[in-house]
Design a protein around this motif. Structure first.
Motif, PDB file in Angstrom:
ATOM      1  N   LEU B  35      -1.340  27.382 -15.085  1.00 57.67           N
ATOM      2  CA  LEU B  35      -0.377  27.494 -15.896  1.00 57.67           C
ATOM      3  C   LEU B  35       0.087  28.902 -15.002  1.00 57.67           C
ATOM      4  CD1 LEU B  35       2.010  26.436 -17.150  1.00 57.67           C
ATOM      5  CD2 LEU B  35       1.591  27.247 -19.099  1.00 57.67           C
ATOM      6  N   LEU B  36       1.092  29.436 -15.056  1.00 58.07           N
ATOM      7  CA  LEU B  36       1.624  31.089 -13.881  1.00 58.07           C
ATOM      8  C   LEU B  36       0.305  32.102 -13.989  1.00 58.07           C
ATOM      9  CD1 LEU B  36       3.101  31.768 -17.962  1.00 58.07           C
ATOM     10  CD2 LEU B  36       4.103  31.085 -15.456  1.00 58.07           C
ATOM     11  N   GLY B  37      -0.526  30.247 -13.270  1.00 54.75           N
ATOM     12  CA  GLY B  37      -1.865  31.383 -12.459  1.00 54.75           C
ATOM     13  C   GLY B  37      -3.255  31.519 -13.410  1.00 54.75           C
ATOM     14  N   VAL B  38      -2.758  30.783 -13.982  1.00 56.55           N
ATOM     15  CA  VAL B  38      -4.146  30.796 -15.586  1.00 56.55           C
ATOM     16  C   VAL B  38      -4.624  29.406 -15.434  1.00 56.55           C
ATOM     17  CG1 VAL B  38      -4.830  30.950 -18.142  1.00 56.55           C
ATOM     18  CG2 VAL B  38      -2.802  32.412 -16.902  1.00 56.55           C
ATOM     19  N   PRO B  39      -6.310  29.289 -15.351  1.00 61.21           N
ATOM     20  CA  PRO B  39      -6.212  27.807 -15.581  1.00 61.21           C
ATOM     21  C   PRO B  39      -6.379  27.440 -17.052  1.00 61.21           C
ATOM     22  CG  PRO B  39      -8.191  29.852 -14.314  1.00 61.21           C
ATOM     23  CD  PRO B  39      -6.484  30.253 -14.740  1.00 61.21           C
ATOM     24  N   PHE B  40      -6.884  25.797 -16.713  1.00 63.56           N
ATOM     25  CA  PHE B  40      -6.454  25.097 -17.427  1.00 63.56           C
ATOM     26  C   PHE B  40      -7.409  26.027 -19.344  1.00 63.56           C
ATOM     27  CE2 PHE B  40      -7.368  21.666 -20.848  1.00 63.56           C
ATOM     28  CZ  PHE B  40      -5.876  20.702 -21.128  1.00 63.56           C
ATOM     29  N   PHE B  41      -8.789  25.989 -18.979  1.00 62.04           N
ATOM     30  CA  PHE B  41      -9.786  26.478 -20.060  1.00 62.04           C
ATOM     31  C   PHE B  41      -9.061  27.920 -20.476  1.00 62.04           C
ATOM     32  CE2 PHE B  41     -13.532  29.024 -20.530  1.00 62.04           C
ATOM     33  CZ  PHE B  41     -13.501  28.251 -21.912  1.00 62.04           C
ATOM     34  N   PHE B  42      -8.232  28.100 -20.188  1.00 59.57           N
ATOM     35  CA  PHE B  42      -8.003  29.482 -21.018  1.00 59.57           C
ATOM     36  C   PHE B  42      -7.088  28.756 -21.230  1.00 59.57           C
ATOM     37  CE2 PHE B  42     -10.715  31.024 -17.752  1.00 59.57           C
ATOM     38  CZ  PHE B  42     -11.618  31.190 -18.192  1.00 59.57           C
ATOM     39  N   TRP B  43      -5.410  28.443 -20.259  1.00 58.39           N
ATOM     40  CA  TRP B  43      -4.612  28.318 -21.310  1.00 58.39           C
ATOM     41  C   TRP B  43      -3.950  27.935 -23.090  1.00 58.39           C
ATOM     42  CZ3 TRP B  43      -1.252  24.411 -22.014  1.00 58.39           C
ATOM     43  CH2 TRP B  43      -1.782  23.262 -20.326  1.00 58.39           C
ATOM     44  N   TYR B  44      -5.078  26.017 -22.226  1.00 62.29           N
ATOM     45  CA  TYR B  44      -5.218  25.519 -23.711  1.00 62.29           C
ATOM     46  C   TYR B  44      -5.490  26.251 -25.330  1.00 62.29           C
ATOM     47  CZ  TYR B  44      -8.025  21.829 -26.137  1.00 62.29           C
ATOM     48  OH  TYR B  44      -7.485  21.001 -27.438  1.00 62.29           O
ATOM     49  N   GLN B  45      -6.110  27.187 -24.461  1.00 63.16           N
ATOM     50  CA  GLN B  45      -6.521  27.728 -26.479  1.00 63.16           C
ATOM     51  C   GLN B  45      -5.096  28.620 -26.948  1.00 63.16           C
ATOM     52  OE1 GLN B  45      -9.284  27.859 -27.970  1.00 63.16           O
ATOM     53  NE2 GLN B  45     -10.259  26.613 -26.850  1.00 63.16           N
ATOM     54  N   PHE B  46      -4.272  29.177 -25.989  1.00 64.78           N
ATOM     55  CA  PHE B  46      -3.075  29.650 -26.573  1.00 64.78           C
ATOM     56  C   PHE B  46      -2.266  28.641 -26.870  1.00 64.78           C
ATOM     57  CE2 PHE B  46      -2.872  34.048 -24.005  1.00 64.78           C
ATOM     58  CZ  PHE B  46      -3.444  33.870 -23.843  1.00 64.78           C
ATOM     59  N   ALA B  47      -2.795  27.264 -26.108  1.00 66.87           N
ATOM     60  CA  ALA B  47      -1.606  26.306 -26.969  1.00 66.87           C
ATOM     61  C   ALA B  47      -2.377  25.315 -28.388  1.00 66.87           C
ATOM     62  CB  ALA B  47      -2.005  25.146 -25.900  1.00 66.87           C
ATOM     63  N   CYS B  48      -3.415  25.816 -28.715  1.00 68.14           N
ATOM     64  CA  CYS B  48      -4.243  25.795 -29.667  1.00 68.14           C
ATOM     65  C   CYS B  48      -3.649  26.940 -30.581  1.00 68.14           C
ATOM     66  CB  CYS B  48      -5.902  25.557 -29.761  1.00 68.14           C
ATOM     67  SG  CYS B  48      -6.594  24.485 -28.518  1.00 68.14           S
ATOM     68  N   ALA B  49      -3.742  27.594 -30.264  1.00 69.58           N
ATOM     69  CA  ALA B  49      -2.637  28.871 -31.220  1.00 69.58           C
ATOM     70  C   ALA B  49      -1.545  28.688 -31.722  1.00 69.58           C
ATOM     71  CB  ALA B  49      -3.096  30.348 -30.645  1.00 69.58           C
ATOM     72  N   LEU B  50      -0.828  27.979 -30.504  1.00 74.36           N
ATOM     73  CA  LEU B  50       0.537  28.077 -31.463  1.00 74.36           C
ATOM     74  C   LEU B  50       0.366  26.997 -32.016  1.00 74.36           C
ATOM     75  CD1 LEU B  50       2.061  28.694 -27.943  1.00 74.36           C
ATOM     76  CD2 LEU B  50       2.277  30.021 -29.602  1.00 74.36           C
ATOM     77  N   PHE B  51      -0.419  25.264 -31.396  1.00 73.58           N
ATOM     78  CA  PHE B  51      -0.213  24.406 -32.420  1.00 73.58           C
ATOM     79  C   PHE B  51      -0.549  24.805 -33.840  1.00 73.58           C
ATOM     80  CE2 PHE B  51      -3.250  20.606 -33.732  1.00 73.58           C
ATOM     81  CZ  PHE B  51      -1.985  20.056 -33.923  1.00 73.58           C
ATOM     82  N   ALA B  52      -1.980  25.585 -34.015  1.00 72.79           N
ATOM     83  CA  ALA B  52      -2.458  26.273 -35.796  1.00 72.79           C
ATOM     84  C   ALA B  52      -0.971  26.612 -36.636  1.00 72.79           C
ATOM     85  CB  ALA B  52      -3.382  26.742 -35.176  1.00 72.79           C
ATOM     86  N   ILE B  53      -0.784  27.623 -35.197  1.00 71.83           N
ATOM     87  CA  ILE B  53       0.869  27.960 -35.797  1.00 71.83           C
ATOM     88  C   ILE B  53       1.973  26.920 -36.706  1.00 71.83           C
ATOM     89  CG2 ILE B  53       3.117  29.790 -36.153  1.00 71.83           C
ATOM     90  CD1 ILE B  53       1.206  31.177 -33.657  1.00 71.83           C
TER      91      ILE B  53
END
Lengths: 554, 69
Positions: B35-53
């Motif tokens: 996503l936007l050049g960022v591998p899944f392993f890394f952007w998955y944690q961004f998604a997890c943070a948003l999910f936590a919110i």
């Protein structure tokens, strides 16, 4: 004016503003009676949503995190990213556990975990053991903050020892005068600066080839290194080590004294809970910083003197416009000083409440407690500064790793204690000692390897205990499991043998008490020895829900 | 204080989701989708943070007793 002058100029001006604000913080929502320990140590326990959010962000997401995490991803890749999932899972845990901790602390007037452990399990000895462990673990944690600060100062061009000592002195003066108000107010400043720094970083990445190029070049670099563990993904054998490190670090957050101090300053339970919901925003900032490590790697940024902590400051220096670089340096410096302040306040409170009052001077007045705490916090800060000036910096980082492992051993008493009072006090002490011994013994046994897998030092080479088949496991978790096993087994045996446990001074509904509860106030008075006549409510009254806090003041 | 409605406390079990999601590394340990050049392993944690919110906010709203907190 050269770029360098602009950089240093902006940095110096911002730090001067920070000094003035920190010093003036004592007057910010000033209390009537500033000389009690509660007032000094927990900001009068009356901070609202925003203040707490900034304060927690300021104390948990420190310069060490923002400097060391990118240094890790720069050096090793995916494994260094462990800090992000670790930060995320602390937020739902905060929602449940910190709310309970807030309630029980408010009803009993606790400032520290150690007091809670002492009351919950009826054992001042356990409280003292928890306090000593907490203080020992906090000292090197303060030291690594100062190391991060030193890395920034060194990159700005303030080499040598005096800039660090000057910064510590300034922060000590602010804390000495204003208690938790200084770091709380400065946290707001820090976050504004930090937001600016992250925005600049994003623009810089976009201007220099974007994330595509960053990860392509980093991937090629890691593929070319001899080490089997680095890379853009975890190695197949890396999951256990990664996950145990994530879980262990997340639990440790709830055991460090400073985590509690920030949240105790909250006005009511809802403030704690709303903060838990908003804290993942800091995780996003942390994740972004972690990715910057790859950017630095892809752009060929090289650290000063091989000290990886200087990767981020070097990146800022090379790629940011000079005035933005000045802002970023200030952000990192403030981000190092705030946690150092909060940690030293917390360690000092632990000393005063769990060692000084029960053992050295029973019946100390609140004013005496506050005075002792102030001096102890000063001692902690200068002790940490002395630590990094006297010993090899690499050794202070090792000490911090040890600190993380040993603080985890207080989890059964402090964190699980919030859920259950089942454990026997002697069993908890036995478990704690077992965990500490096992943890330190295992750490001693971990050799330090260089990039090619060659042993460069025999002992204290990290926290990853090798299982032999390429897998590793985080030492802290193994020690904690041993600790829990001993505590549980000993509890069963002691109960079977009829050895009386300590009386639990807390009651189930203590863990649910909220602002407005009558006993909350009465007990606070009892423990303070002074009536709390007045608490200034949060400035914003816009949310009707905030009103709950006002009842405290009546 | 009034006893809490037991019904509302069950909402807290939802918090297990954001606590476990970031730990699913066997699932997240992949490059694709980028996503936007960022591998899944890394952007998955961004998604997890948003999910936590989202989850923590939802649980907070659902367990507030009568809007008094």
């Amino acid at each position: 004016m050269t770029d360098r002058d602009v950089e240093v100029g902006v940095f110096t001006v911002l730090m001067a503003v920070v000094l003035v604000l920190g010093f003036g913080a004592a007057r910010w929502r000033a209390p009537q009676d500033p000389h009690t320990l509660e007032e000094w140590g927990a900001g009068g326990r009356a901070f609202g949503n925003w203040t707490i959010w900034f304060l927690i962000g300021g104390s948990m997401y420190s310069a060490y995190t923002f400097v060391a995490v990118p240094a890790l991803t720069y050096g090793i890749g995916a494994i260094g990213y462990f800090a992000v999932p670790f930060a995320i899972i602390t937020t739902p845990l905060t929602f449940v556990f910190t709310t309970r901790a807030w309630s029980v602390a408010r009803r009993h007037g606790f400032l520290t975990h150690s007091e809670f452990a002492s009351a919950r399990f009826g054992s001042p000895g356990l409280g003292a053991a928890v306090a000593v462990t907490g203080i020992l673990a906090t000292m090197p944690y303060v030291a690594v903050q100062l190391l991060a600060l030193q890395a920034v100062l060194r990159t700005v061009g303030f080499g040598g020892e005096w800039p660090l000592l000057a910064a510590v002195t300034v922060m000590s003066v602010c804390t000495f005068r204003s208690g938790l108000r200084a770091p709380a107010l400065l946290s707001v400043v820090k976050d504004v600066l930090m937001a600016w720094m992250l925005l600049t970083a994003l623009l810089v990445v976009a201007m220099y080839g974007g994330w595509d190029r960053t990860f392509r070049v980093s991937g090629e670099y890691f593929a070319g290194t001899p080490s089997p563990v680095d890379g853009l993904l975890l190695p197949d054998t890396g999951h256990l080590g990664f996950l145990t490190l994530v879980i262990g670090s997340a639990l440790a957050v709830f055991a460090y004294p400073h985590a509690l101090v920030g949240m105790l300053a909250a006005k009511d339970r809802a403030t704690v809970r709303r903060n838990a919901a908003a804290l993942p925003i800091y995780c996003l900032a942390l994740a972004l910083m972690a990715l910057l490590g790859f950017f630095a790697l892809a752009r060929g940024v090289t650290p000063v003197d091989g000290d990886l902590n200087t990767v981020v400051p070097r990146l800022i220096h090379e790629f940011f416009p000079s005035w933005s670089a000045g802002i970023a340096y200030a952000a990192l410096s403030v981000a190092a000083l705030i946690p150092a302040a909060v940690m030293s306040i917390a360690a000092a409170s632990a000393f005063t409440r769990s060692l000084y009052r029960p053992y050295l001077r029973p019946g100390a007045s609140p004013a005496t407690e506050a005075r002792v705490s102030r001096w102890v916090s000063l001692l902690v800060k200068f002790g940490a500064a002395a630590l990094i000036l006297a010993v090899d910096p690499a050794f202070s980082v090792d000490l911090q790793l040890i600190g993380g492992v040993i603080i985890l051993q207080t989890i059964p008493a402090t964190f699980l204690g919030l859920l259950t009072g089942w454990f026997h006090r002697a069993a908890l002490i036995a478990g704690l000692l077992t965990g500490l011994t096992a943890g330190v013994a295992m750490l001693y046994d971990v050799p330090k390897l260089d990039a090619t897998g060659r042993v460069v030092a025999e002992h204290f080479g990290g926290t990853s205990w090798s299982l032999g088949n390429g897998s590793t496991v985080y030492v802290g978790i193994v020690a904690l499991l041993l600790n829990l096993a001993v505590a549980a087994l000993a509890t069963v045996l002691l109960r079977a043998a009829g050895v009386p446990g300590g009386g639990d001074a807390t009651r189930p509904d203590d863990y649910l008490a909220d602002a407005g509860d009558a006993r909350l106030k009465r007990l606070d008075d009892l423990i303070d020895g002074l009536p709390r006549r007045h608490t200034v409510p949060a400035a914003s009254g816009s949310t009707p829900g905030l009103r709950g806090g006002h009842r405290l003041t009546l | 204080m009034a006893p809490r409605a037991p019904r509302s406390r069950h909402w807290q079990w939802l918090l297990i989701l954001p606590a476990v999601a970031p730990l699913l590394t066997p699932f997240a340990n992949r490059i694709e989708p980028v996503l936007l050049g960022v591998p899944f392993f890394f952007w998955y944690q961004f998604a997890c943070a948003l999910f936590a919110i989202v989850v923590i906010s939802a649980v907070h709203l659902a367990t507030r007793d009568g809007g008094h907190d």
